[in-house]
Design a protein around this motif. Structure first.
Motif, short mmCIF file in Angstrom:
data_model
loop_
_atom_site.label_atom_id
_atom_site.label_comp_id
_atom_site.label_asym_id
_atom_site.label_seq_id
_atom_site.Cartn_x
_atom_site.Cartn_y
_atom_site.Cartn_z
N UNK A 30 0.84 -1.16 0.01
CA UNK A 30 0.00 0.07 -0.01
C UNK A 30 0.71 1.20 0.16
N UNK A 31 1.84 1.28 0.90
CA UNK A 31 2.87 2.56 0.83
C UNK A 31 3.39 2.54 -0.63
N UNK A 32 3.98 1.55 -1.19
CA UNK A 32 4.70 1.73 -2.47
C UNK A 32 3.58 2.30 -3.61
N UNK A 33 2.14 1.63 -3.45
CA UNK A 33 1.22 2.04 -4.49
C UNK A 33 0.95 3.65 -4.46
N UNK A 34 0.96 4.21 -3.07
CA UNK A 34 0.61 5.34 -2.74
C UNK A 34 1.53 6.28 -3.39
N UNK B 51 3.08 -1.51 -16.74
CA UNK B 51 3.09 -0.21 -16.13
C UNK B 51 3.82 -0.19 -14.71
N UNK B 52 3.57 -1.06 -13.96
CA UNK B 52 4.31 -1.34 -12.33
C UNK B 52 5.67 -1.07 -12.74
N UNK B 53 6.27 -1.88 -13.87
CA UNK B 53 7.83 -1.81 -13.92
C UNK B 53 8.26 -0.68 -14.63
N UNK B 54 7.25 0.10 -15.54
CA UNK B 54 7.71 1.23 -15.93
C UNK B 54 8.05 2.14 -14.69
N UNK B 55 7.12 2.31 -13.80
CA UNK B 55 7.14 3.23 -12.63
C UNK B 55 8.48 2.92 -11.84
N UNK B 56 8.45 1.55 -11.72
CA UNK B 56 9.74 0.98 -10.79
C UNK B 56 11.06 1.51 -11.40
#
Length: 227
Positions: free
Chosen positions: A15-19, A157-162
């Motif tokens: 949740x922290x990472x998603x925020x 998308x998750x990995x693009x953000x990472x």
């Protein structure tokens, strides 16, 4: 902005990472300078995709075909800004840190080859994770293909953000790139890196085990006695 929770359970960490992207977007919207700097890579990518859509639209109605080409090109090239604009992200991270009151720092800039190598490593990790997700629609009737596409899109998308976060690293006063990398190596590895290391420890073939360790930046020798 708050630091990550100490010794929190995995759900809290997720949740922290998603925020973080949401909090980052709020900061960008409140600061025109940061917003402009943040949009530079996306605008260049969108402009290139628009040219591709105008030159070679997909089949179907003209505007629908152009939209399809734009979307597909954007999706395929989404990781490219993190390579081409890696130094831009690093400088922006230093600027954000200063604006948030965390003190002066410098951007941690890497050569283009290093950014490209990391992007290739990331692509391999993404592909490994996507294989079961891309195949799931073959086993679920009706909605399987839709579910697969949604999950694949979210994973990408998750990995693009990472990867963007990975580029946005800074050098604290007195640090060098080498010392900062050494500090990173002492930090606890993320779950997917630990997965690679556990796999390497169980593989009896020394060359394969060594390749897995080098893939995640660990230069330890393969287990003794490996063939």
């Amino acid at each position: 902005m708050q630091p990550p929770p100490a010794k929190a359970d995995p759900a809290v960490n997720v949740l922290y990472g998603a925020a973080q992207p949401i909090l980052g977007a709020r900061i960008l919207l409140k600061d025109p300078e940061l917003l402009r700097e943040g949009l530079v890579p996306a605008v260049w990518l969108a402009a290139f995709c628009a040219v591709c859509a105008l030159v070679s639209p997909a089949d179907g109605p003209i505007w629908a075909g152009r939209f399809k080409t734009f979307y597909r090109t954007f999706a395929v090239l989404a990781p490219v800004p993190s390579i081409v604009f890696a130094k831009h992200y690093a400088r922006m991270a230093a600027l954000v840190r200063w604006k948030l009151g965390f003190g002066a720092c410098g951007p941690r800039e890497y050569p283009l080859f290093t950014s490209l190598r990391r992007a290739i490593q990331q692509a391999i990790v993404i592909a490994i994770g996507l294989l079961p997700l891309a195949a799931i629609w073959h086993f679920i009737p009706f909605f399987g293909k839709i579910i697969s596409q949604v999950v694949v899109g979210a994973w990408t998308v998750h990995w693009v953000v990472v990867d963007a976060f990975d580029d946005a690293r800074v050098l604290l006063p007195g640090e060098t790139v080498k010392s900062a990398e050494a500090t990173d190596q002492r930090a606890r590895s993320p779950w997917f890196v630990r997965m690679f290391l556990r796999a390497a420890d169980r593989i009896p073939v020394r060359r394969v085990a060594g390749l897995l360790r080098r893939f995640r930046g660990d230069d330890r020798d393969a287990p003794r006695g490996a063939g």
